[in-house]
Design a protein around this motif. Structure first.
Motif, mmCIF file in Angstrom:
data_model
loop_
_atom_site.group_PDB
_atom_site.id
_atom_site.type_symbol
_atom_site.label_atom_id
_atom_site.label_comp_id
_atom_site.label_asym_id
_atom_site.label_seq_id
_atom_site.Cartn_x
_atom_site.Cartn_y
_atom_site.Cartn_z
ATOM 1 N N GLU A 113 0.841 -1.206 0.000
ATOM 2 C CA GLU A 113 0.000 0.000 0.000
ATOM 3 C C GLU A 113 0.874 1.254 0.000
ATOM 4 N N GLY A 114 1.541 1.499 -1.120
ATOM 5 C CA GLY A 114 2.471 2.613 -1.197
ATOM 6 C C GLY A 114 2.286 3.465 -2.429
ATOM 7 N N ALA A 115 1.998 4.751 -2.237
ATOM 8 C CA ALA A 115 1.918 5.701 -3.337
ATOM 9 C C ALA A 115 3.266 5.777 -4.040
ATOM 10 N N ALA A 122 -1.773 -3.755 -3.144
ATOM 11 C CA ALA A 122 -2.672 -2.600 -3.183
ATOM 12 C C ALA A 122 -3.922 -2.864 -2.360
ATOM 13 N N ASN A 123 -4.535 -1.782 -1.894
ATOM 14 C CA ASN A 123 -5.814 -1.864 -1.183
ATOM 15 C C ASN A 123 -6.900 -1.289 -2.079
ATOM 16 N N TRP A 124 -7.957 -2.076 -2.318
ATOM 17 C CA TRP A 124 -9.039 -1.621 -3.194
ATOM 18 C C TRP A 124 -9.689 -0.335 -2.691
ATOM 19 N N ALA A 125 -9.668 -0.086 -1.403
ATOM 20 C CA ALA A 125 -10.410 1.051 -0.853
ATOM 21 C C ALA A 125 -9.472 2.082 -0.238
ATOM 22 N N GLY A 160 -0.400 4.130 -6.868
ATOM 23 C CA GLY A 160 1.017 3.844 -6.989
ATOM 24 C C GLY A 160 1.316 2.369 -7.135
ATOM 25 N N ASN A 161 0.578 1.519 -6.424
ATOM 26 C CA ASN A 161 0.802 0.084 -6.533
ATOM 27 C C ASN A 161 0.484 -0.435 -7.932
#
Length: 587
Positions: free
Chosen positions: A163-165, A262-265, A273-274
């Protein structure tokens, strides 16, 4: 376990960063899991401003991290008790000017990235290290992985940016050109400045029994002069310039094997970013994973732990556990009103066979239709007061929407500019909205996007029909009353909607909000990622009237990623039933 605190790591300019090392009490060397960041290596996850997140996690998952006493946890980093027991050394480094590392504080800067390079190389040559260094962490500890990977440190072997921009302008500071000020105003003082090196009010490092910000005590004036004015720079720099570009990765130089989670929300900060990393990075060995839940949640669940271990066991320990044969894209499919998800593995992103389908806006009745309207339509709204909602007919069959989205609008404004805030929603036949626990906000809609009309210029080389890419290198003011064509990027989503459900599109000139009938208070649906800076959005420009146009000459439409013929494939689909029932091969 051998624990060493405050070890000095020399930098090329003579400054020394400070690190904590946790490693097995073994004779031979082991691979390294490293993080470096500004949150203070001596601040426990369970304490201070992180305590509410910890309480949420442990109340929801009382069996979190089985086998660990959770004694050495810090925010968004791995648990040393578990990773050391797996045969890894864990290294945590305070970045320059933060925690117990002295120096000038400048987050995500070239200097910080170069420091990370030297820290990786230091870890790679220690007698207890095999020379294989992996990076693994959430959020900030994921963002700076992209940056340092572009420098290609010789000992950097693999990484998991969870979860990283990546793009500092588009993902982090300015959404569609609009300043994302509210998050910066809260996050930066609370999580970074609170542990700036020399801050006498910093929380204690309970393991050292000293201040988490080092032995120095600096005055407020000294602290201010020893850091960059990050928010002031973002506020003053409306267009993308070298300041932003130097804080974003060069994808052509990111060749390290990675698993991008990545996180969908996570609308407003991380997931773009992911996905961008997976599609743009030069690495030949890259995987994309997407999951639901709160920001830090899946990283520490059994699924996330097994996934991380298997990836690093392959790349850092050389275990032939079959990871290299895994499909490159792992997606957890969401459905309405349940936490049950399905894992499906694919080979590409966007998904092969996606049917890019247009839903046309009709201003006559505020509807979305699969065919363009025959008659022209016009509708207006007060930009910062009202909003327009457009609704589709009921779906004729169960439908999966997975991928990036885009909205084409034809728009005019009563002023020289307009901000557009777009939110994708869905509703059950009984009118209940489909919403999910987001990274922070418990009422997150399906997808969101933003665009400042004067930033509508597209990059011809990087834009696709499903993902417009705006240059943000010049402002093109509007002539009041004149119609302009805008293409709005909407961040990716994943949802399987049953027959009879409706798609809805909310368009407004300010941050999305819905009224909660019970409490009478707004549920933002976008957490802390709000855009209300009076300098960036002066009333005389952004409180005008916005008009939208539809019809044969102005075919405003939403482009949807419909994925056909996937839901019945039993071979790669598993019904979880809960957040933690996924059986991941551990090798």
């Amino acid at each position: 376990m051998i624990i060493e605190r405050d070890l000095p790591i020399p930098m090329d300019d003579g400054l020394q960063l400070r690190a904590d090392v946790y490693r097995p009490d073994l004779a031979g060397p082991v691979p390294v899991i490293m993080t470096m960041g500004p949150y203070g290596k001596g601040v426990r996850y369970q304490d201070h401003h992180y305590k509410p997140s910890w309480d949420w996690m442990t109340s929801r998952h009382p069996d979190l991290l089985p086998g660990s006493q959770r004694r050495w946890l810090t925010w968004e980093t791995v648990d040393p008790e578990i990773w050391v027991s797996w045969g890894y050394a864990v290294v945590r480094v305070d970045s320059r000017g933060a925690g117990r590392s002295p120096g000038f504080l400048d987050i995500l800067s070239e200097r910080e990235t170069l420091d990370y390079y030297h820290a990786i190389e230091w870890a790679g040559v220690q007698p207890w290290s095999t020379g294989k260094v992996g990076l693994n962490g959430i959020s900030y500890y994921a963002i700076n992985q992209w940056h340092v990977a572009a420098l290609q440190p010789p000992h950097l072997t693999a990484m998991i940016p969870w979860e990283g921009a990546a793009d500092t302008y588009r993902d982090f500071f300015r959404h569609g050109g609009i300043l994302s000020n509210k998050f910066l105003e809260n996050w930066y003082p609370r999580q970074v400045l609170s542990v700036q090196h020399g801050n006498p009010d910093a929380p204690p490092d309970i393991w050292l029994n000293e201040s988490s910000s080092g032995p120095e005590e600096l005055s407020k004036e000294q602290l201010a002069s020893n850091r960059l004015a990050t928010l002031a720079n973002a506020r003053a720099r409306e267009l993308e310039d070298e300041w932003y570009r130097r804080r974003s990765p060069d994808w052509s130089k990111v060749v390290t094997p990675f698993l991008s989670a990545a996180n969908w929300a996570g609308y407003g900060l991380h997931p773009r970013g992911n996905f961008s990393a997976f599609t743009n990075a030069a690495s030949e060995h890259k995987w994309l994973e997407a999951h639901p839940g709160r920001h830090e949640e899946w990283f520490y669940l059994e699924y996330g732990m097994k996934l991380q271990k298997r990836f690093f066991d392959f790349f850092l320990r050389g275990e032939q556990n079959g990871w290299d044969g895994e499909p490159r894209v792992w997606l957890h499919l969401r459905r309405p009103f349940t936490e049950a998800v399905q894992l499906r593995k694919e080979e590409a992103w966007p998904l092969a066979g996606t049917e890019w389908t247009k839903l046309y806006l009709d201003a006559g009745d505020r509807s979305l239709a699969w065919e363009p309207p025959a008659a022209k339509g016009v509708t207006s709204f007060a930009a910062t007061v009202d909003h327009l909602k457009w609704t589709s007919p009921p779906l004729e069959s169960e439908t999966e929407f997975t991928g990036p989205l885009a909205l084409k609008l034809f728009l005019s404004s009563s002023t020289v500019d307009a901000d557009v805030f777009v939110t994708l929603q869905a509703f059950a036949p009984d009118g209940h909205e489909v919403e999910f626990q987001g990274t922070v906000d418990p009422h997150t809609p399906l997808a969101q996007g933003w665009l400042r009309a004067s930033h509508r210029k597209l990059c011809a080389e990087r834009s696709t029909p499903y993902q417009p890419y705006h240059t943000h290198n010049e402002k093109q003011p509007l002539i009041p009353g004149q119609i302009y064509e805008l293409d709005v990027e909407i961040w990716p989503t994943c949802i399987v909607l049953p027959q009879g459900y409706r798609i809805a599109l909310d368009i407004r000139g300010s941050d999305f909000a819905r009224e909660n009938g019970d409490a009478g208070s707004p549920h933002r649906g976008s957490g802390p990622w709000l855009h209300d800076d009076v300098f960036d959005r002066p009333a005389m420009i952004f409180q005008g009237t916005t008009t939208l146009y539809t019809g044969p000459e102005h075919q405003s439409h939403l482009l949807l990623p419909i994925v056909p013929n996937r839901l019945s494939r039993e071979s790669d689909t598993k019904d979880l039933g809960s957040l933690t029932e996924l059986d991941v091969k551990a090798g």
